[in-house]
Design an enzyme around this catalytic site. Structure first.
Site, PDB file in Angstrom:
ATOM      1  CG  HIS A  37      -8.311  -7.417 -17.735  1.00  0.00           C
ATOM      2  ND1 HIS A  37      -7.931  -6.585 -18.768  1.00  0.00           N
ATOM      3  CD2 HIS A  37      -8.183  -8.679 -18.204  1.00  0.00           C
ATOM      4  CE1 HIS A  37      -7.598  -7.310 -19.813  1.00  0.00           C
ATOM      5  NE2 HIS A  37      -7.735  -8.581 -19.509  1.00  0.00           N
ATOM      6  CE  LYS A 149     -14.344  -9.281 -26.252  1.00  0.00           C
ATOM      7  NZ  LYS A 149     -13.021  -9.850 -26.184  1.00  0.00           N
ATOM      8  CG  ASP A 150     -12.136 -14.030 -24.200  1.00  0.00           C
ATOM      9  OD1 ASP A 150     -12.125 -13.861 -25.429  1.00  0.00           O
ATOM     10  OD2 ASP A 150     -11.530 -13.283 -23.409  1.00  0.00           O
TER      11      ASP A 150
HETATM   12  O1  PAF Z   1      -8.368 -14.583 -21.403  1.00  0.00           O
HETATM   13  C1  PAF Z   1      -7.140 -14.437 -21.311  1.00  0.00           C
HETATM   14  O2  PAF Z   1      -6.636 -13.356 -21.045  1.00  0.00           O
HETATM   15  C2  PAF Z   1      -6.248 -15.636 -21.528  1.00  0.00           C
HETATM   16  O3  PAF Z   1      -6.750 -16.483 -22.510  1.00  0.00           O
HETATM   17  C3  PAF Z   1      -5.931 -16.421 -20.233  1.00  0.00           C
HETATM   18  C4  PAF Z   1      -7.198 -17.015 -19.635  1.00  0.00           C
HETATM   19  C5  PAF Z   1      -5.294 -15.482 -19.209  1.00  0.00           C
HETATM   20  C6  PAF Z   1      -4.979 -17.561 -20.524  1.00  0.00           C
HETATM   21  O4  PAF Z   1      -3.787 -17.100 -21.071  1.00  0.00           O
END
Ligand code: PAF
Length: 305
Positions: A37, A149-150
């Site tokens: 993050h 990552k996602d």
């Molecule tokens: O990736 C995440 O942390 C969540 O899926 C997001 C994009 C903040 C939506 O809740």
């Protein structure tokens, strides 16, 4: 750094930033912040004059038997981690603010959300797309930052931005890994020492597929089998899927090429872990993989006007 809880306050903040002609970066998170993050925050900080991080554990993206209840929450710790970045605000609404009683409208993402995570977690991307649309509407950023990552989530959001003509740029940022290769994730906090060792097989499997690809293997099934073999050798892991997909649509590619994406998801104990790799020639670093990806897929990068 202000802590904003209310919708009218975040709208007022965003309005002021835009009135002053400043660029605004949004980093949407569910908290439990880690270096992954923080790399998004760093990038937002370097590109935008104002930055907002949202922290909201979004209930609509969790299935009934998933980890909503035990998802790590520690706002004080998260605020402490963000302090050195001198961002403008943290937007941390509560669930009743985002979903007041009577809330009844959801975004229904299409084909890109149906395979892989979408197939295993019905309703997950509906919840993600809904909350991301709400956050983009409230904060109205110039650029929103998401992690590779996602990967599928990022592709669902690209489609959402394009299809709903949202005036925002999506910036996709590389996966941040531990020195041993484990992709950083808030869910790594659930892992025991033994499970953490087992979890390394995910990044190993992706590497194995890429090595085979670089040696000339372009058959989809053969590459998937390479990954499966690595996971099968690790008794603590249960494979959810191993796939190679076309980057934007997540569909199986007719031919695997540099720029196709290898994706993997597995469970270790009760923890689900994800990882992915954009296939590239040997020696390509992660930034260059993403740059190449953006170039190839630039159509969805174009801002709506
Ligand atoms: O990736 C995440 O942390 C969540 O899926 C997001 C994009 C903040 C939506 O809740």
């Amino acid at each position: 750094m202000g802590l904003i809880r209310a919708l009218d306050e975040v709208r007022r903040f965003s309005h002021e930033v835009r009135e002053q002609g400043r660029s605004l970066g949004l980093v949407p998170t569910m908290g439990a912040l880690h270096e992954g993050h923080l790399s998004l925050v760093r990038r937002a900080r370097s590109e935008c004059t104002s930055v907002v991080v949202s922290i909201f554990v979004n209930p609509t993206q969790f299935g009934p038997r998933e980890d909503l209840g035990r998802y790590p929450r520690n706002l004080e710790r998260d605020l402490g981690l963000l302090t050195p970045f001198k961002i403008d605000a943290v937007f941390a609404p509560d669930a009743g603010t985002m979903y007041p009683s009577g809330f009844d409208t959801f975004v229904d993402p299409g084909a890109v959300a149906q395979s892989l995570e979408g197939a295993l977690r019905p309703g997950h991307f509906r919840g993600v797309a809904t909350v991301v649309l709400k956050l983009l509407n409230l904060v109205r950023p110039t650029t929103a930052y998401f992690g590779q990552k996602d990967f599928q989530q990022a592709m669902v959001i690209r489609r959402l931005i394009e299809d709903f003509n949202l005036d925002v740029r999506l910036a996709l940022c590389p996966i941040v890994r531990e020195p041993d290769g484990l992709a950083m994730s808030s869910r790594n906090a659930y892992l025991s020492a033994e499970e953490r060792v087992a979890a390394l097989a995910l990044s190993r499997a992706l590497q194995r597929a890429e090595t085979a690809f670089c040696h000339g293997e372009t058959r989809l099934e053969a590459l998937v089998d390479e990954m499966k073999r690595v996971i099968a050798a690790e008794p603590h892991l249960q494979l959810d899927y191993a796939a190679v997909a076309e980057a934007q649509t997540l569909a199986p590619p007719a031919v695997v090429i540099a720029g196709s994406v290898a994706l993997i998801a597995a469970r270790v104990g009760s923890t689900r872990l994800l990882d992915n790799l954009i296939l590239a020639p040997p020696g390509t670093n992660d930034e260059d993989r993403l740059r190449e990806f953006e170039t190839r897929n630039s159509k969805l990068e174009i801002r709506n006007s």
